[in-house]
Write a protein that holds these residues in place. Structure first.
Motif, mmCIF file in Angstrom:
data_model
loop_
_atom_site.group_PDB
_atom_site.id
_atom_site.type_symbol
_atom_site.label_atom_id
_atom_site.label_comp_id
_atom_site.label_asym_id
_atom_site.label_seq_id
_atom_site.Cartn_x
_atom_site.Cartn_y
_atom_site.Cartn_z
ATOM 1 N N LEU A 1 22.143 -0.058 14.429
ATOM 2 C CA LEU A 1 23.086 0.617 13.531
ATOM 3 C C LEU A 1 23.459 -0.297 12.369
ATOM 4 C CD1 LEU A 1 25.009 3.169 13.253
ATOM 5 C CD2 LEU A 1 26.774 1.661 14.153
ATOM 6 N N ARG A 2 23.693 -1.581 12.687
ATOM 7 C CA ARG A 2 24.113 -2.526 11.642
ATOM 8 C C ARG A 2 23.024 -2.765 10.612
ATOM 9 N NH1 ARG A 2 24.419 -7.197 12.913
ATOM 10 N NH2 ARG A 2 25.732 -7.925 11.235
ATOM 11 N N ARG B 1 32.331 8.307 7.745
ATOM 12 C CA ARG B 1 32.536 7.202 6.786
ATOM 13 C C ARG B 1 33.400 7.581 5.588
ATOM 14 N NH1 ARG B 1 28.801 3.526 8.859
ATOM 15 N NH2 ARG B 1 27.155 4.587 9.995
ATOM 16 N N GLU C 1 26.176 -12.124 11.987
ATOM 17 C CA GLU C 1 26.274 -11.659 13.372
ATOM 18 C C GLU C 1 24.862 -11.584 13.906
ATOM 19 O OE1 GLU C 1 28.658 -8.185 14.245
ATOM 20 O OE2 GLU C 1 27.223 -7.587 15.770
ATOM 21 N N TYR D 1 30.529 2.534 19.170
ATOM 22 C CA TYR D 1 29.112 2.897 19.122
ATOM 23 C C TYR D 1 28.448 2.304 20.351
ATOM 24 C CZ TYR D 1 24.411 3.619 17.293
ATOM 25 O OH TYR D 1 23.124 4.033 17.129
ATOM 26 N N ARG D 2 27.386 2.921 20.800
ATOM 27 C CA ARG D 2 26.692 2.432 21.999
ATOM 28 C C ARG D 2 26.358 0.953 21.858
ATOM 29 N NH1 ARG D 2 25.854 6.350 25.655
ATOM 30 N NH2 ARG D 2 25.024 8.342 24.949
ATOM 31 N N GLY D 3 26.790 0.176 22.833
ATOM 32 C CA GLY D 3 26.486 -1.245 22.827
ATOM 33 C C GLY D 3 27.544 -2.078 22.137
ATOM 34 N N ASP D 4 28.283 -1.473 21.218
ATOM 35 C CA ASP D 4 29.244 -2.273 20.448
ATOM 36 C C ASP D 4 30.513 -2.502 21.261
ATOM 37 O OD1 ASP D 4 30.506 -3.623 18.339
ATOM 38 O OD2 ASP D 4 29.544 -2.319 16.871
ATOM 39 N N TRP D 5 31.175 -3.642 20.996
ATOM 40 C CA TRP D 5 32.402 -3.992 21.692
ATOM 41 C C TRP D 5 33.607 -3.839 20.747
ATOM 42 C CZ3 TRP D 5 28.458 -7.089 20.196
ATOM 43 C CH2 TRP D 5 28.719 -8.022 19.187
ATOM 44 N N ARG D 6 33.380 -3.204 19.609
ATOM 45 C CA ARG D 6 34.460 -3.011 18.655
ATOM 46 C C ARG D 6 34.652 -1.514 18.447
ATOM 47 N NH1 ARG D 6 31.004 -7.415 15.544
ATOM 48 N NH2 ARG D 6 29.503 -5.952 16.412
ATOM 49 N N MET E 1 19.764 -4.378 24.919
ATOM 50 C CA MET E 1 21.176 -4.625 25.154
ATOM 51 C C MET E 1 22.007 -4.422 23.889
ATOM 52 S SD MET E 1 22.062 -8.494 26.125
ATOM 53 C CE MET E 1 23.681 -9.177 25.968
ATOM 54 N N ARG E 2 21.353 -4.354 22.717
ATOM 55 C CA ARG E 2 22.123 -4.258 21.484
ATOM 56 C C ARG E 2 21.718 -3.064 20.599
ATOM 57 N NH1 ARG E 2 23.893 -8.909 17.946
ATOM 58 N NH2 ARG E 2 25.504 -7.342 17.677
ATOM 59 N N PRO E 3 21.977 -1.851 21.060
ATOM 60 C CA PRO E 3 21.700 -0.708 20.176
ATOM 61 C C PRO E 3 22.489 -0.815 18.881
ATOM 62 C CG PRO E 3 22.828 0.012 22.195
ATOM 63 C CD PRO E 3 22.500 -1.432 22.376
ATOM 64 N N GLU E 4 23.660 -1.466 18.948
ATOM 65 C CA GLU E 4 24.495 -1.582 17.748
ATOM 66 C C GLU E 4 23.837 -2.452 16.678
ATOM 67 O OE1 GLU E 4 24.962 -3.153 20.520
ATOM 68 O OE2 GLU E 4 25.812 -5.144 20.192
ATOM 69 N N VAL F 1 28.689 -14.024 16.850
ATOM 70 C CA VAL F 1 29.124 -13.796 15.476
ATOM 71 C C VAL F 1 29.453 -15.147 14.853
ATOM 72 C CG1 VAL F 1 30.754 -12.587 13.978
ATOM 73 C CG2 VAL F 1 30.119 -11.575 16.186
ATOM 74 N N LEU G 1 31.430 -11.996 25.099
ATOM 75 C CA LEU G 1 30.602 -10.834 24.780
ATOM 76 C C LEU G 1 29.565 -10.640 25.887
ATOM 77 C CD1 LEU G 1 30.235 -11.212 20.913
ATOM 78 C CD2 LEU G 1 31.909 -9.931 22.243
ATOM 79 N N LYS G 2 28.847 -9.545 25.780
ATOM 80 C CA LYS G 2 27.942 -9.185 26.879
ATOM 81 C C LYS G 2 26.835 -10.216 27.083
ATOM 82 C CE LYS G 2 26.210 -5.913 23.518
ATOM 83 N NZ LYS G 2 25.969 -4.508 23.213
ATOM 84 N N PRO H 1 25.169 -11.801 22.393
ATOM 85 C CA PRO H 1 25.403 -11.651 20.951
ATOM 86 C C PRO H 1 26.329 -12.754 20.453
ATOM 87 C CG PRO H 1 25.982 -9.633 22.148
ATOM 88 C CD PRO H 1 25.789 -10.710 23.166
#
Ligand SMILES: [Zn+2]
Ligand SMILES: [Zn+2]
Lengths: 268, 576
Positions: B80-81, A82, B321, A140-145, B74-77, B360, B341-342, B358
């Motif tokens: 993180l967010r 970061r 999101e 990141y795992r799962g992310d599409w960006r 399905m959404r580990p991200e 947004v 998206l997935k 997901p």
């Protein structure tokens, strides 16, 4: 410019999460204040000073701050993650997530890196003199960006899943890579100067890939369209140009369908 | 339930169940219930200068069960967010780690509702076959009381009985299913459409026929309302209508609401409606396509306002999101086609399906902004706040942790205008909505109607939740807002509702200064509507298991008692 030197004094029993090791977190602080910055070893809150002897005060801003780690960080994660400016140099190995989500500045790892380096990176430069494990510059795992900008240069080899969901920026692997290059990518450039086992550009929508060694197993969704001369990392090559992944959705620009491009050395 | 006495002193009491609007007074609690008075040795909580309300009641959220878990996997991200899950006070105080933003972990779900002063949450769609897992998750969600609505609108038994016009059998099947799944009431999701999805089809019109079963969405809704009233259940039929999310769907929405016109309420729980129409925001769309997409909130609310036997909840888009998840399987496939998206799709044999995608809600996209406005317009056009409830259809239109933000928007035109002015396509958005012309700002009393008194009554739980009358459960939220001198800055309203100054749940202080201080004593609420044995339904159900229509054994179907170890059962005899 001010330089803060971190000398490893203790190997963490668990992996140490060194998320405070960035010019942004160090900026404006004295060596003593930096020693007090947090990090986690498992669920336990630790201080940087528990694992490093710190000398030198940081500069006023991140851009004025250089960080030098004088030894092995094989068990330290998130170095330079970061960060937005300044530099971090590690005279040894580093663990996972080096330069992840970084927006600017420069990270130089003189040894090897573990997985997830430069993930979802947006800008700046990440250089590794040794090898990197898996997930270089991926999402990141799962992310599409995925990675949006900046440059990652690995002077050695890399493992699998390079540039997954990449949107921009450049990844250069100077030796070999294993499988899954630019999977699902919608932009960006990946250059692999050695050999790749396979699965190059699967479900890729847009972006460029160069493999200057051999691809052992080519994806069926790529089709050769022509042979071109192109400069790749400062050297000009004669290359066969493939487009793909033909099984994936593609956008249009000026009436033309935009494919992902794969360049490999021209057949003799 | 906590033992002992508590008195909450000197707060501005807002309790629509007793028409108390900001009077300064005390609330006394003894052994987990509200009482007239307590002894002088009672523990005192000073609420001077603060607002005192009953614990919040959420009529519709997706907080437990297989599709929620599918979303988490399905959404580990999403974890993180959510940012760090380590530094918060709860964990420092020795409570559990919290993770996830739009699909929070069970612990975060319980803690966040408690921090907002919520006492009861209805899980809005439980697949009967997977009820054991749903109850395990409910049990793992601390502090808050919860119930779950099994889905009936695409159930093979129900469609078969309704086709044959057998109201009594439909009712007997519902009573049996509620008992074995420890369910609360009758949920209907895209009636007929999800069953049609098993054939790759959908029911977008009220008179579309479901393949094989040959019933229509209108017949399913009417049949389930009749069966619901035959049983006199605490809650009414609770419907997610057909044609969700499509431009121009407001007409079918009003047609569906009209199905309630001939139906009479019959129950002993104080409920007045026969239909609860959920997340109405997704069903109040005009336009012929996305280009002409616009709000029809006014038209829909004009009908709702004059029709006393329906209740609604908003399903407000919060411009986050998030993760959409619904038993409306065909809709999720459609959404995946729009945003690429997935997508996860699940079939639940004989009963229902589900999808997860997901999403947004990007403030730079015109359609998202119009959706945001529609959710708020519905509330601001409502005349009867006891029939209009605040939800975000968590997590479909936004996470439940945004309720305080929705409250802020409803209470402050300034806050709404700030959002409108930030839109990239503001002019185009204004052409499609009327929110900017509405000056109305809701009062604390109206917010308490929409988040306490109203939903509790609609669920038939008015005797226990939603008010502060003696005899009700000792769930009391204290918010740092001065009733007599409300803050000019709307952000302070949001902040106050996000983190209650104090929350007493079942007579125990569980939140202090916005932070969790106890894991509380949660309860699982379910309904046992006792009916005489119905031999036909018993035979039909038994055969479905023994002849292999179900792939599981009937002995493994019911929710065992150990999965809901703190039951609060509403038990009564059905009067035929
Ligand atoms: Zn729904
Ligand atoms: Zn819902």
């Amino acid at each position: 410019m001010a330089t803060v030197t971190l000398k490893p004094i203790k190997t963490p029993e668990l992996i140490f999460e060194g998320y405070s090791i960035t010019p942004d977190n160090f900026a404006g602080k004295t060596a003593a204040q930096i020693a007090d910055l947090p990090g986690h070893e498992g669920k336990i809150l630790m201080r940087l000073g528990d694992f490093f002897e710190i000398s030198g005060n940081a500069g006023e801003t991140a851009a004025d701050t250089n960080i030098v780690i004088t030894g092995d960080c094989s068990r330290v994660k998130y170095i330079g993650a970061r960060m937005t400016a300044g530099t971090v140099t590690v005279n040894g190995n580093a663990d996972m997530y080096v330069g992840g989500w970084m927006k600017g500045g420069k990270v130089h790892i003189k040894g090897n890196m573990d997985s997830f380096c430069g993930i979802q990176m947006e800008g700046g430069e990440l250089i590794c003199d040794g090898d990197a494990k898996n997930h270089v510059g991926c999402a990141y795992r799962g992310d599409w960006r995925g990675m949006k900008g900046g440059t990652i240069r690995i002077r050695g080899s890399a493992g699998n899943d390079i540039g997954t969901f990449m949107l921009g920026g450049t990844i250069i692997i100077e030796k070999d890579a294993f499988i899954h290059v630019s999977t699902h990518a919608e932009g960006g450039t990946v250059i692999i100067k050695g050999d790749v086992e396979g699965r190059v550009g699967g479900q890729m929508v847009k972006g460029d890939m160069y493999v200057l060694g051999k691809i052992k197993f080519m994806m069926p969704g790529y089709q050769k369209v022509d042979t071109v001369e192109k400069e790749v990392d400062g050297v000009t090559y004669k290359l066969d140009h493939y487009i793909g992944d033909l099984g994936e959705r593609h956008g249009k620009s000026k009436g033309q369908i935009v494919y992902a491009n794969l360049y490999v050395p021209a057949a003799a | 339930m906590a033992q002992g006495e508590l008195i909450i002193k000197g707060g501005f009491i807002v309790d629509p169940t007793r028409k108390i609007n900001g009077d300064v007074g005390d609330v006394a609690i003894k052994d987990g219930k509200i009482v007239e008075k307590v002894s002088s040795s009672a523990k005192v909580i000073d609420a001077k200068g603060k607002v005192v309300m009953a614990g919040g009641v959420d009529v519709h959220a997706h907080v437990a069960g297989p599709k929620v878990n599918a979303g988490r996997l399905m959404r580990p991200e999403d974890k993180l967010r959510a940012g760090t899950c380590r530094s918060n006070m709860a964990q420092k105080n020795g409570y559990r780690m919290e993770s996830g933003f739009s699909i929070p972990s069970t612990f975060k779900t319980g803690y966040e509702y408690a921090r907002m002063g919520y006492a009861f949450v209805m899980e809005a769609a439980m697949p009967p076959l997977l009820a054991p897992h749903t109850h395990e998750e409910i049990h793992d969600t601390p502090i808050i009381d919860e119930a779950a609505l099994p889905v009936f609108g695409n159930n093979w038994f129900v469609m078969d009985y309704i086709r044959k016009g057998e109201v009594e059998n439909t009712a007997a099947y519902i009573a049996w299913l509620l008992k074995v799944t420890k369910g609360y009431g009758v949920k209907v999701v895209n009636p007929g459409g999800t069953a049609a999805w098993a054939w790759g089809l959908n029911c977008l019109g009220l008179n579309d026929r479901v393949p094989y079963f040959e019933v229509t969405p209108a017949e399913i809704m009417t049949g389930l309302m009749e069966a619901n009233e035959y049983l006199g259940l605490p809650h009414s039929m609770h419907v997610h209508q057909n044609d969700l999310g499509n431009p121009g769907n407001y007409a079918i929405t009003i047609d569906s609401l009209k199905l309630a016109e001939g139906i009479k309420t019959k129950n002993k729980f104080g409920r007045e409606q026969v239909m609860h129409s959920t997340h109405l925001q997704f069903h109040s769309y005009g336009g012929e396509g996305w280009g002409t997409f616009c709000s029809k909130a006014k038209e829909v609310m004009d009908y709702v306002n004059k029709t006393k036997n329906i209740t609604i909840d908003l399903g407000c888009v919060t411009l986050d999101e998030t993760t959409t998840m619904t038993a409306d399987g065909p809709f999720e496939h459609h959404l995946h086609g729009l945003n690429h998206l997935k997508w996860t799709n699940v079939d639940v044999e004989m009963e229902t399906a589900a999808g997860v995608v997901p999403y947004v809600y990007d403030p730079n996209i015109k359609v998202c902004d119009i959706q945001w406005a529609i959710g708020l317009e519905l509330a601001l056009y409502a005349k009867d706040m006891d029939r209009t409830f605040i939800t975000t259809d968590h997590p479909n239109a936004g996470p439940f942790t945004r309720y305080p933000r929705v409250i802020k928007w409803l209470m402050s035109k300034q806050a709404r205008d700030a959002v409108l002015n930030s839109f990239k396509h503001k002019d185009k958005v204004l052409d499609a909505i009327s929110l900017h012309t509405i000056k109305r700002e809701l009062s604390l009393f109206e917010i308490a109607q929409m988040t306490r008194a109203g939903p509790a009554k609609c669920l038939g739980l008015g005797a226990y939740y939603g008010g502060l009358a003696p005899g009700m459960l000792g769930d009391v939220a204290i918010y740092d807002l001065n009733f007599k001198d409300m803050p000019r800055d709307p952000e302070k309203i949001e902040a106050a509702f996000q983190r209650a100054a104090c929350f007493v749940k079942s007579g125990e202080i569980v939140v202090k200064d916005g932070e969790v201080v106890s894991n509380g004593h949660k309860k699982t609420v379910w309904v046992n509507a006792k009916m005489p044995e119905n031999p036909q339904v018993t035979r039909d159900v038994t055969q479905a298991f023994t002849k292999g229509t179900y792939t599981m054994d009937i002995r493994n179907y019911p929710v065992r008692d150990y999965l809901a170890p703190h039951p609060f059962v509403i038990e009564y005899d059905v009067e035929a």
